[in-house]
Design a protein around this motif. Structure first.
Motif, short mmCIF file in Angstrom:
data_model
loop_
_atom_site.label_atom_id
_atom_site.label_comp_id
_atom_site.label_asym_id
_atom_site.label_seq_id
_atom_site.Cartn_x
_atom_site.Cartn_y
_atom_site.Cartn_z
N TRP A 1 0.69 -1.17 -0.06
CA TRP A 1 0.00 0.09 0.16
C TRP A 1 0.97 1.14 0.01
O TRP A 1 0.62 2.31 -0.87
N ALA A 2 1.93 1.32 0.78
CA ALA A 2 2.85 2.47 0.99
C ALA A 2 3.53 2.74 -0.25
O ALA A 2 3.76 3.90 -0.95
N PHE A 3 3.96 1.57 -1.02
CA PHE A 3 4.71 1.74 -2.28
C PHE A 3 3.67 2.26 -3.40
O PHE A 3 3.96 3.14 -4.21
N TYR A 4 2.45 1.58 -3.43
CA TYR A 4 1.44 2.01 -4.31
C TYR A 4 1.10 3.55 -4.13
O TYR A 4 1.22 4.47 -5.08
N ILE A 5 0.69 3.83 -3.07
CA ILE A 5 0.30 5.44 -2.69
C ILE A 5 1.43 6.25 -3.21
O ILE A 5 1.36 7.24 -3.88
N SER A 6 2.64 6.00 -2.61
CA SER A 6 3.85 6.85 -2.82
C SER A 6 4.43 6.85 -4.33
O SER A 6 4.80 7.81 -4.88
N VAL A 7 4.66 5.60 -4.75
CA VAL A 7 5.32 5.38 -6.09
C VAL A 7 4.40 5.27 -7.50
O VAL A 7 4.59 6.12 -8.06
N ILE A 8 3.84 4.53 -7.08
CA ILE A 8 2.69 4.30 -8.38
C ILE A 8 1.88 5.44 -8.53
O ILE A 8 1.67 6.13 -9.22
N ALA A 9 0.83 5.73 -7.31
CA ALA A 9 0.12 6.88 -7.40
C ALA A 9 0.64 8.19 -7.82
O ALA A 9 0.15 9.09 -8.71
N GLY A 10 1.79 8.39 -6.88
CA GLY A 10 2.63 9.82 -7.07
C GLY A 10 3.14 9.87 -8.37
O GLY A 10 3.12 10.73 -9.12
N GLY A 11 3.80 8.77 -8.77
CA GLY A 11 4.60 8.68 -10.15
C GLY A 11 3.52 8.91 -11.16
O GLY A 11 3.83 9.34 -12.05
N ALA A 12 2.33 8.44 -11.27
CA ALA A 12 1.51 8.51 -12.14
C ALA A 12 1.08 9.72 -12.43
O ALA A 12 0.99 10.32 -13.42
N LYS A 13 0.88 10.75 -11.24
CA LYS A 13 0.53 11.87 -11.39
C LYS A 13 1.59 12.70 -11.93
O LYS A 13 1.28 13.82 -12.88
N VAL A 14 2.85 12.54 -11.52
CA VAL A 14 4.04 13.42 -12.06
C VAL A 14 4.17 13.13 -13.37
O VAL A 14 4.42 14.06 -14.40
N LEU A 15 4.13 11.79 -13.95
CA LEU A 15 4.27 11.48 -15.27
C LEU A 15 2.98 12.16 -16.18
O LEU A 15 3.36 12.68 -17.18
N ALA A 16 1.62 12.04 -15.67
CA ALA A 16 0.81 12.75 -16.47
C ALA A 16 1.01 14.14 -16.44
O ALA A 16 0.70 14.71 -17.84
N PHE A 17 1.47 14.73 -15.44
CA PHE A 17 1.81 16.32 -15.71
C PHE A 17 2.87 16.55 -16.59
O PHE A 17 2.62 17.40 -17.35
N ALA A 18 3.93 15.67 -16.68
CA ALA A 18 5.00 15.89 -17.58
C ALA A 18 4.53 15.83 -19.08
O ALA A 18 4.96 16.50 -20.06
N VAL A 19 3.65 14.54 -19.33
CA VAL A 19 3.06 14.36 -20.67
C VAL A 19 2.32 15.57 -21.09
O VAL A 19 2.41 16.13 -22.03
N GLN A 20 1.43 16.12 -19.98
CA GLN A 20 0.39 17.15 -20.28
C GLN A 20 1.33 18.37 -20.67
O GLN A 20 1.08 19.01 -21.84
N TYR A 21 2.24 18.63 -20.04
CA TYR A 21 3.31 19.72 -20.38
C TYR A 21 3.71 19.75 -21.52
O TYR A 21 3.79 20.82 -22.45
N VAL A 22 4.31 18.68 -22.20
CA VAL A 22 4.98 18.27 -23.30
C VAL A 22 3.96 18.48 -24.33
O VAL A 22 4.24 19.23 -25.54
N VAL A 23 2.77 17.70 -24.30
CA VAL A 23 1.91 17.88 -25.37
C VAL A 23 1.34 19.48 -25.57
O VAL A 23 1.03 20.00 -26.63
N PHE A 24 1.17 20.16 -24.39
CA PHE A 24 0.66 21.52 -24.38
C PHE A 24 1.57 22.36 -25.15
O PHE A 24 1.15 23.21 -26.10
N ARG A 25 2.81 22.05 -24.73
CA ARG A 25 3.86 22.83 -25.49
C ARG A 25 3.95 22.79 -26.90
O ARG A 25 4.08 23.62 -27.62
N LEU A 26 3.96 21.44 -27.50
CA LEU A 26 3.77 20.91 -28.71
C LEU A 26 2.78 21.64 -29.50
O LEU A 26 2.84 22.46 -30.57
N VAL A 27 1.60 21.58 -28.97
CA VAL A 27 0.42 22.06 -29.79
C VAL A 27 0.43 23.34 -29.85
O VAL A 27 0.18 24.16 -30.66
#
Length: 184
Positions: free
Chosen positions: A147-173
């Motif tokens: 649970w601790a791994f999921y909340i900190s690494v998976i859930a947290g990492g997914a949000k960071v990754l989503a933010f990074a992808v969103q930033y790159v896509v918006f920048r390109l568009v």
């Protein structure tokens, strides 16, 4: 940005306190009691300081008290572990409102790519629902390390990754659309 992280830390403080105390003591009753008392103390402290508390703060405290009470009655930590899932579902539901992200975007993005911003808002809602479902699945195992791994690494990492992808896509568009407009 600093304010956002402070609010998130405040909202998840009781879950963090619960996890730390439970991992150290292996005592569900103690960990839950301290987490519930801490959540109530946070509200009292904020009120004494004259800080205005938002709906999410009260909802978070209510969840801690209700889920904490069920955890105490059943002596089962899975109820406290499920709390972040409920928060993910609530945030996901709020994110289903069309155009919710527009007010958080720089004017250049809003003017150039509002369709992408709206689509990104729905993508964020889907991510929150997926993370909430994952949290419930992991919490149901009762494995605190997982649970601790999921909340900190998976859930947290997914949000960071989503933010990074969103930033790159918006920048390109935005760059491509501004170039195309300049050529026209």
């Amino acid at each position: 940005m600093k304010d956002v992280f402070a609010r998130l830390a405040s909202d998840f403080l009781s879950a963090i306190v619960f996890l730390v105390i439970y991992l150290i003591t292996d005592n569900v009753i103690l960990a839950t009691s301290v987490a519930v008392a801490g959540a109530i103390a946070q509200v009292i402290f904020a009120r004494v300081k004259g800080r205005e508390l938002g709906y999410m703060t009260y909802a978070s405290v209510a969840l801690v008290v209700v889920l904490g009470t069920v955890t105490l009655l059943t002596n089962d930590p899975r109820f406290m572990l499920a709390k972040p899932a409920i928060a993910h579902f609530a945030i996901g539901a709020i994110m289903l409102k069309r155009g919710w992200m527009l007010r958080y975007m720089p004017p250049m993005v809003v003017e150039t790519a509002p369709d992408y911003v709206t689509a990104a808002g729905y993508a964020w809602a889907a991510l929150m629902f997926a993370l909430g479902a994952g949290t419930i699945i992991v919490a149901s195992t009762g494995d605190l390390k997982l649970w601790a791994f999921y909340i900190s690494v998976i859930a947290g990492g997914a949000k960071v990754l989503a933010f990074a992808v969103q930033y790159v896509v918006f920048r390109l568009v935005v760059t491509n659309r501004r170039r195309a407009a300049a050529r026209a």
